[in-house]
Structures are given as structure tokens and as C-alpha cells.
Write an enzyme that holds these catalytic residues in place. Structure first.
Site, PDB file in Angstrom:
ATOM      1  CB  SER A   1     -10.501   2.305   2.233  1.00 55.22           C
ATOM      2  OG  SER A   1     -11.457   1.581   3.393  1.00 55.22           O
TER       3      SER A   1
ATOM      4  CG  ASN B   1      -3.592  -2.751   8.776  1.00 54.76           C
ATOM      5  OD1 ASN B   1      -4.629  -3.369   8.809  1.00 54.76           O
ATOM      6  ND2 ASN B   1      -2.937  -2.424   7.701  1.00 54.76           N
TER       7      ASN B   1
ATOM      8  CG  ASN C   1     -11.352  -4.420   0.519  1.00 59.25           C
ATOM      9  OD1 ASN C   1     -10.391  -4.913  -0.182  1.00 59.25           O
ATOM     10  ND2 ASN C   1     -11.144  -4.105   1.813  1.00 59.25           N
TER      11      ASN C   1
ATOM     12  CB  CYS D   1      -9.176  -6.894   3.293  1.00 60.85           C
ATOM     13  SG  CYS D   1      -8.484  -6.639   5.186  1.00 60.85           S
TER      14      CYS D   1
ATOM     15  CB  ILE E   1      -1.474  -1.874  -4.653  1.00 61.31           C
ATOM     16  CG1 ILE E   1      -0.625  -1.006  -4.073  1.00 61.31           C
ATOM     17  CG2 ILE E   1      -0.998  -2.597  -5.917  1.00 61.31           C
ATOM     18  CD1 ILE E   1       0.932  -1.879  -3.503  1.00 61.31           C
TER      19      ILE E   1
ATOM     20  N   GLY F   1      -0.116   3.633  -2.345  1.00 61.54           N
ATOM     21  CA  GLY F   1       0.886   2.831  -1.715  1.00 61.54           C
ATOM     22  C   GLY F   1       1.970   3.606  -1.379  1.00 61.54           C
ATOM     23  N   GLY F   2       2.361   4.099  -0.167  1.00 59.35           N
ATOM     24  CA  GLY F   2       3.199   4.689   0.213  1.00 59.35           C
ATOM     25  C   GLY F   2       3.253   6.256  -0.032  1.00 59.35           C
TER      26      GLY F   2
ATOM     27  N   GLY G   1      -2.935   7.130   2.282  1.00 55.03           N
ATOM     28  CA  GLY G   1      -3.376   6.287   3.367  1.00 55.03           C
ATOM     29  C   GLY G   1      -2.401   6.291   4.629  1.00 55.03           C
TER      30      GLY G   1
HETATM   31  C1  LIG Z   1      -4.634   0.809   9.437  1.00 49.09           C
HETATM   32  C2  LIG Z   1      -5.184   0.512   7.964  1.00 49.09           C
HETATM   33  C3  LIG Z   1      -6.306   0.059   7.989  1.00 49.09           C
HETATM   34  C4  LIG Z   1      -6.809  -0.008   6.683  1.00 49.09           C
HETATM   35  N1  LIG Z   1      -8.141  -0.645   6.395  1.00 49.09           N
HETATM   36  C5  LIG Z   1      -8.607  -0.651   5.149  1.00 49.09           C
HETATM   37  C6  LIG Z   1     -10.098  -1.256   4.833  1.00 49.09           C
HETATM   38  O1  LIG Z   1     -10.766  -1.045   5.679  1.00 49.09           O
HETATM   39  N2  LIG Z   1     -10.237  -1.083   3.581  1.00 49.09           N
HETATM   40  C7  LIG Z   1      -9.539  -1.005   2.415  1.00 49.09           C
HETATM   41  O2  LIG Z   1      -9.905  -1.255   1.366  1.00 49.09           O
HETATM   42  N3  LIG Z   1      -8.283  -0.775   2.740  1.00 49.09           N
HETATM   43  C8  LIG Z   1      -7.635  -0.895   4.091  1.00 49.09           C
HETATM   44  N4  LIG Z   1      -6.415  -0.350   4.166  1.00 49.09           N
HETATM   45  C9  LIG Z   1      -5.619  -0.259   2.994  1.00 49.09           C
HETATM   46  C10 LIG Z   1      -5.259   1.236   2.503  1.00 49.09           C
HETATM   47  O3  LIG Z   1      -6.468   1.801   1.870  1.00 49.09           O
HETATM   48  C11 LIG Z   1      -4.289   1.414   1.328  1.00 49.09           C
HETATM   49  O4  LIG Z   1      -4.519   0.437   0.490  1.00 49.09           O
HETATM   50  C12 LIG Z   1      -2.796   0.726   1.878  1.00 49.09           C
HETATM   51  O5  LIG Z   1      -2.623   1.385   3.153  1.00 49.09           O
HETATM   52  C13 LIG Z   1      -1.589   1.304   0.965  1.00 49.09           C
HETATM   53  O6  LIG Z   1      -1.748   2.861   0.977  1.00 49.09           O
HETATM   54  P1  LIG Z   1      -0.578   3.346   1.885  1.00 49.09           P
HETATM   55  O7  LIG Z   1       0.713   2.666   1.735  1.00 49.09           O
HETATM   56  O8  LIG Z   1      -0.618   5.111   1.639  1.00 49.09           O
HETATM   57  O9  LIG Z   1      -1.180   3.346   3.280  1.00 49.09           O
HETATM   58  C14 LIG Z   1      -6.000   0.140   5.474  1.00 49.09           C
HETATM   59  C15 LIG Z   1      -4.766   0.517   5.786  1.00 49.09           C
HETATM   60  C16 LIG Z   1      -4.148   0.663   6.900  1.00 49.09           C
HETATM   61  C17 LIG Z   1      -2.843   1.135   7.221  1.00 49.09           C
END
Ligand SMILES: Cc1cc2nc3c(=O)[nH]c(=O)nc-3n(C[C@H](O)[C@H](O)[C@H](O)COP(=O)(O)O)c2cc1C
Length: 303
Positions: free
Chosen positions: A21, A69, A127, A130, A191, A243-244, A265
Site C-alpha cells: 500500500s 515519509n 491499516n 500509519c 510490518i 519491510g525492506g 514497498g
Molecule cells: C511513500 C510511502 C507511502 C506509504 N503509504 C502507505 C499507505 O497509504 N498505507 C499503508 O498501509 N502503508 C503505507 N506505506 C507503508 C508500506 O506499505 C510498507 O508497509 C512499508 O513501506 C514497509 O515496506 P518497504 O520497506 O518494502 O517499503 C507507505 C510507505 C511509503 C514508503
């Protein structure tokens, strides 16, 4: 041939790789670039009842091996999503998981009620976690009883799979997973981002307008793996690990510690097609090890 399918409650994903997301829009922005039908699924950007502009800039900062962010759940709102986006998502040959976020518990209920009338949604991701919004957000996700109550209330309103997205910003994430499992959640996503802060030493000001934000990317992977492992030992429902994750090898790590599926993500901002490459890599890894199905990886960690 490796069987790449995985089940998340009654939802059958064609492979275990789903885009996370907030990092893939509503699935429509990259259709010319990426063959999304090769993904296990798409989680849409969090939807709220009313449209949100989100937080003022600057709201994205690069950090050492990660990204901070404070988008603040900017989104078009559920009504516009239904009018403009759902018909397109319905046509895609991949699972569509709609992520919702409320300012109040009643708003989660209203969101489900509005969305339930429309075809094309395969599951909901809730969610509760946040870190970048004043109301709702972490205020919900860090309280176990509120997280359980949201799950209980949305469970009554839909037969579709409910996936609760948990925050790592708590002492024991497994307690939250156990609580939502008890209220009928079909799965948990583990997470969401970790609360972080960066400072500009020239101006001596925080780099984000909101001071703190959500940390994602490779910097959080070891934390995320530990959280998935903790949850895996505590519940029976499937875990979607994230996560990452930047490549297939990261994804395999998550599956070995207990994730049945993964979400990608931050990596999408570098390469929107990375999810497809990760799905191929997981399949190849299983083929090389003569595994008949990718689910054989789940929890196969050797201690
Ligand atoms: C720019 C950005 C916007 C995000 N917006 C949402 C969101 O609207 N809803 C949500 O549940 N998570 C949101 N996330 C969290 C991601 O879905 C994810 O849980 C988090 O980034 C960890 O995964 P990653 O390290 O692969 O990015 C956002 C993350 C980023 C970087």
C-alpha cells in the site's frame, strides 16, 4: 513445475508477491510499464472516507539504506475510488486488496459498507498503523484493545478476507496478532513503517515538515524479519511479511521465518517491475531446491 499459489484465508494468490500500500498507487499508474497480471496481488493506497491532501512538504527524505515519509495518507477518498478506479482494477488479472484507514472506528465500518456494494475487491487490508496522521493512525494501532475492536467490527460487515496491517511501534507485536486472530482476522501484514526522525544540521531543523515520519526500505528489514518470526510463533493465521524487501533473496528470508506471502514497498520506487522479478526469483529458488510448492518455504528456518 513449482506450484506458486498461496492461500490467504479464502483468497488464492497466483504467487506470493504483492505490492504494498502507498507504493503502487491504485495500480493504474504503471500499467504501461509493468505486466501487473504477473503479480500475486496489488494492495491499493490507503483509502479514507473523505479525500485527504496529506501533510505539507517536505514529506519524503532519503536516509541511509531507507526512506522516511510522512505522506499522511493523501488519497482521493473512497467515493472517487469507487467512481474512477474500481472498474479498472476489476479488469486486472491479479488479486485486488483494498487498504482502508479511518479516523474513527465508525469510519472503518462506513468504508467497508460503501466498498462491499462493488465487485472487483478480493480482500481488505486494515491499516491501523500509519505513523504520520494526527487522528487515528498509530493512536489505534498501538492500542491492542482498539485494534481488536476495529477487527471485530469490520469482521461483521464482510465475508471477504480481512488482513490487519500491524505496526512495529509497540512492545510486543505478537499480542496484537493474537488479538486480531481472536476477532476473526484472516491474516496479518507485518510490518508497517517504523517511526523515525532526521535533522538538517545546517538549518538545525527536522527534514520532514511533521518532524517524525515512517522509516521503510532495507534499513528496516532485520527488524521486520524479527517481527514476522515473533508473530509466526504466536498465531496460526497467515502472515504477509514486508519491510525492506528489495529482491527475491530478501523475500525468501521472509518466507523462511514464517511469511506465507510478501509485500514489496519502497523497492517499487526504484523499479516498478521489481515485484515480477521477485516472484520469478522465488520460483527459481524453489525449482533449484526441488521444492514442489512455494508454501514449503514457509517457516522452514533451520535453527
Ligand atoms: C511513500 C510511502 C507511502 C506509504 N503509504 C502507505 C499507505 O497509504 N498505507 C499503508 O498501509 N502503508 C503505507 N506505506 C507503508 C508500506 O506499505 C510498507 O508497509 C512499508 O513501506 C514497509 O515496506 P518497504 O520497506 O518494502 O517499503 C507507505 C510507505 C511509503 C514508503
Amino acid at each position: 513445475m513449482v506450484d506458486t499459489t498461496v492461500n490467504i484465508g479464502s483468497l488464492k494468490l497466483k504467487n506470493p508477491v504483492v505490492v504494498a500500500s502507498g507504493t503502487f498507487g491504485y495500480g493504474d499508474e504503471v500499467l504501461d510499464l509493468v505486466n501487473v497480471s504477473l503479480l500475486g496481488g496489488i494492495v491499493t493506497k490507503s483509502l479514507t472516507l473523505k479525500p485527504r491532501d496529506g501533510n505539507p512538504p517536505p514529506r519524503i527524505v532519503e536516509t541511509a539504506s531507507g526512506m522516511l515519509n510522512s505522506i499522511g495518507l493523501a488519497n482521493i477518498g473512497v467515493k472517487k475510488f469507487i467512481e474512477d478506479k474500481i472498474h479498472l482494477l476489476r479488469k486486472l488479472d491479479t488479486s485486488i486488496i483494498v487498504n482502508i484507514a479511518g479516523n474513527t472506528i465508525e469510519e472503518y465500518e462506513e468504508l467497508i459498507i460503501l466498498l462491499e456494494d462493488h465487485a472487483g475487491i478480493d480482500a481488505y487490508e486494515i491499516n491501523v498503523s500509519c505513523p504520520n496522521v494526527k487522528e487515528g493512525g498509530l493512536a489505534f494501532g498501538t492500542k491492542c484493545d482498539t485494534t481488536a475492536e476495529i477487527t471485530r467490527r469490520v469482521r461483521k460487515l464482510t465475508k471477504k478476507p480481512i488482513i490487519v496491517k500491524l505496526t512495529p511501534n509497540v512492545t510486543r507485536i505478537a499480542e496484537f496478532a493474537v488479538a486480531v486472530e481472536g476477532e476473526g482476522a484472516d491474516a496479518v501484514s507485518v510490518i508497517n513503517t517504523l517511526v523515525g526522525l532526521t535533522v538538517d544540521v545546517k538549518t538545525q531543523k527536522p527534514k520532514l515538515s511533521t518532524v517524525t515520519g515512517g522509516l521503510s526500505g532495507p534499513a528496516i528489514k532485520p527488524v521486520a524479519l524479527a517481527k514476522v518470526y515473533e508473530v509466526y510463533k504466536s498465531v496460526k493465521i497467515p502472515i504477509i511479511g514486508l519491510g525492506g524487501i528489495m529482491n527475491w533473496s530478501d523475500a525468501v528470508e521472509f518466507m523462511l521465518v514464517g511469511a506465507r506471502a510478501v509485500q514489496v514497498g519502497t523497492a517499487n520506487f526504484i523499479d516498478p517491475a521489481v515485484g515480477l522479478k521477485i516472484a520469478d526469483g522465488i520460483e527459481q529458488y524453489c525449482a533449484d531446491r526441488k521444492l514442489a510448492q512455494v508454501v514449503d518455504l514457509v517457516g522452514a528456518l533451520k535453527i
